[in-house]
Design a protein around this motif. Structure first.
Motif, PDB file in Angstrom:
ATOM      1  N   ALA A 227      55.045  43.088  33.037  1.00 47.60           N
ATOM      2  CA  ALA A 227      56.230  43.670  33.673  1.00 47.60           C
ATOM      3  C   ALA A 227      57.219  42.577  34.066  1.00 47.60           C
ATOM      4  N   GLY A 228      56.696  41.430  34.551  1.00 44.78           N
ATOM      5  CA  GLY A 228      57.572  40.316  34.927  1.00 44.78           C
ATOM      6  C   GLY A 228      58.332  39.768  33.732  1.00 44.78           C
ATOM      7  N   LEU A 229      57.627  39.603  32.596  1.00 41.09           N
ATOM      8  CA  LEU A 229      58.290  39.113  31.377  1.00 41.09           C
ATOM      9  C   LEU A 229      59.334  40.113  30.877  1.00 41.09           C
ATOM     10  N   GLY A 230      58.964  41.396  30.908  1.00 38.78           N
ATOM     11  CA  GLY A 230      59.923  42.430  30.502  1.00 38.78           C
ATOM     12  C   GLY A 230      61.129  42.467  31.417  1.00 38.78           C
ATOM     13  N   GLY A 231      60.891  42.316  32.721  1.00 37.83           N
ATOM     14  CA  GLY A 231      61.994  42.293  33.690  1.00 37.83           C
ATOM     15  C   GLY A 231      62.912  41.101  33.477  1.00 37.83           C
ATOM     16  N   LEU A 232      62.325  39.921  33.230  1.00 38.08           N
ATOM     17  CA  LEU A 232      63.136  38.719  32.988  1.00 38.08           C
ATOM     18  C   LEU A 232      63.983  38.864  31.724  1.00 38.08           C
ATOM     19  N   LEU A 272      63.934  42.491  39.100  1.00 37.07           N
ATOM     20  CA  LEU A 272      62.690  41.810  38.747  1.00 37.07           C
ATOM     21  C   LEU A 272      61.542  42.329  39.618  1.00 37.07           C
ATOM     22  N   GLY A 273      61.814  42.450  40.928  1.00 35.57           N
ATOM     23  CA  GLY A 273      60.806  42.998  41.828  1.00 35.57           C
ATOM     24  C   GLY A 273      60.446  44.432  41.466  1.00 35.57           C
ATOM     25  N   THR A 274      61.458  45.214  41.073  1.00 37.52           N
ATOM     26  CA  THR A 274      61.222  46.601  40.658  1.00 37.52           C
ATOM     27  C   THR A 274      60.349  46.651  39.415  1.00 37.52           C
TER      28      THR A 274
END
Length: 293
Positions: A227-232, A272-274
């Protein structure tokens, strides 16, 4: 939790990522698309809100004053209106200044002073409220003031404007909530596919006595990473696209986009937090189905 267990959970998460490259890429892409759409909606909502705020802040009251008032009476009326609750500022506009403004709207080809002779325009007071929504209330108080024979603030139109802005904000918020719910569903479905491919592994771990939380932790770490990579990725695309849009529309004075770097940074960090929260939530929802069997 023991450090050795934390190391084990992280190692297992990375092993899973390496084993399931295609599903990992699919999950990252799903998260990126979901957060990108959500980010576009948030930026549209913030810019719409900023535009609505500008419209509301431009609402002001114009008080037309009797021509028979002396200079001292004009000053007293201005001071009285300035003391009213909710009034932000009061500006006196003389007859001559009003005529000059009117002349500017007609241009230099047409001389108003020569045409109309004596200036028929009255002295006025331009009144701004601290809260634009209080304009109708303040206008009624100003109308009762001695020396004021007429008050104008766009009666009817202003009330409709406030009603429209309120509904725009409500609809925008509802749209963001729906998109967030849709993002949870998409991410949960994608992560569920990844977990489904490892259902036998989960079943065997339960058979040898592993607790549900022992099984969950590697998946949670994996979900956070994906999720973090996708958000970034989504934030990078969104920032590049929005930056390009700001540069392209910089010359259009009638359209002003939000460019506050601190606000935009908070939006990107919030997205990013979301993404991470949605990844954890999607993992939790997907895992429960396999852990409850």
């Amino acid at each position: 939790m023991k450090p050795s267990r934390i190391v084990y959970f992280i190692r297992e998460a990375f092993r899973s990522l390496a084993r399931n490259r295609l599903l990992s890429i699919a999950t990252i892409s799903t998260v990126a698309i979901s957060i990108l759409i959500l980010g576009i909606a948030v930026l549209m909502t913030i810019n719409a809100g900023s535009f609505m705020n500008r419209l509301e802040s431009d609402v002001q009251i114009v008080a037309f004053l009797d021509k028979s008032l002396s200079s001292s009476e004009l000053s007293e009326i201005q001071e009285e209106i300035e003391s009213l609750e909710g009034v932000k500022s009061v500006r006196f506009v003389s007859q001559d200044e009003a005529l000059k403004k009117l002349q500017k709207s007609y241009g230099t080809d047409y001389d108003l002073k020569d045409t109309i002779g004596k200036n028929p325009l009255p002295n006025t007071l331009d009144i701004k409220a601290r809260d634009p929504h209080k304009v109708p209330t303040i206008a009624r108080q100003v109308d009762k003031t001695y020396g004021v024979y007429k008050v104008n603030y766009g009666q009817g139109v202003v009330e409709r404007l406030f009603n429209v802005t309120r509904w725009v904000r409500v609809i925008s918020l509802g749209f963001i909530v729906l998109l967030a719910a849709g993002a949870v569903f998409l991410i949960a479905t994608t992560i569920r596919l990844a977990i489904f491919s490892r259902r036998k592994e989960i079943y065997l771990m339960k058979l040898i006595g592993a607790t549900n939380w022992f099984i969950r932790w590697p998946f949670f770490i994996e979900g956070i990473i994906l999720a973090g990579l996708g958000g970034l990725l989504a934030i990078a695309l969104l920032a590049a696209g929005y930056g390009s849009l700001i540069n392209r529309m910089g010359t259009l004075v009638f359209i002003t986009l939000v460019t506050d770097s601190a606000l935009l940074l908070n939006i990107y960090l919030g997205l990013l937090g979301t993404a991470v929260i949605l990844g954890i939530l999607g993992t939790f929802i997907s895992l429960n189905r396999f852990l409850d069997v």
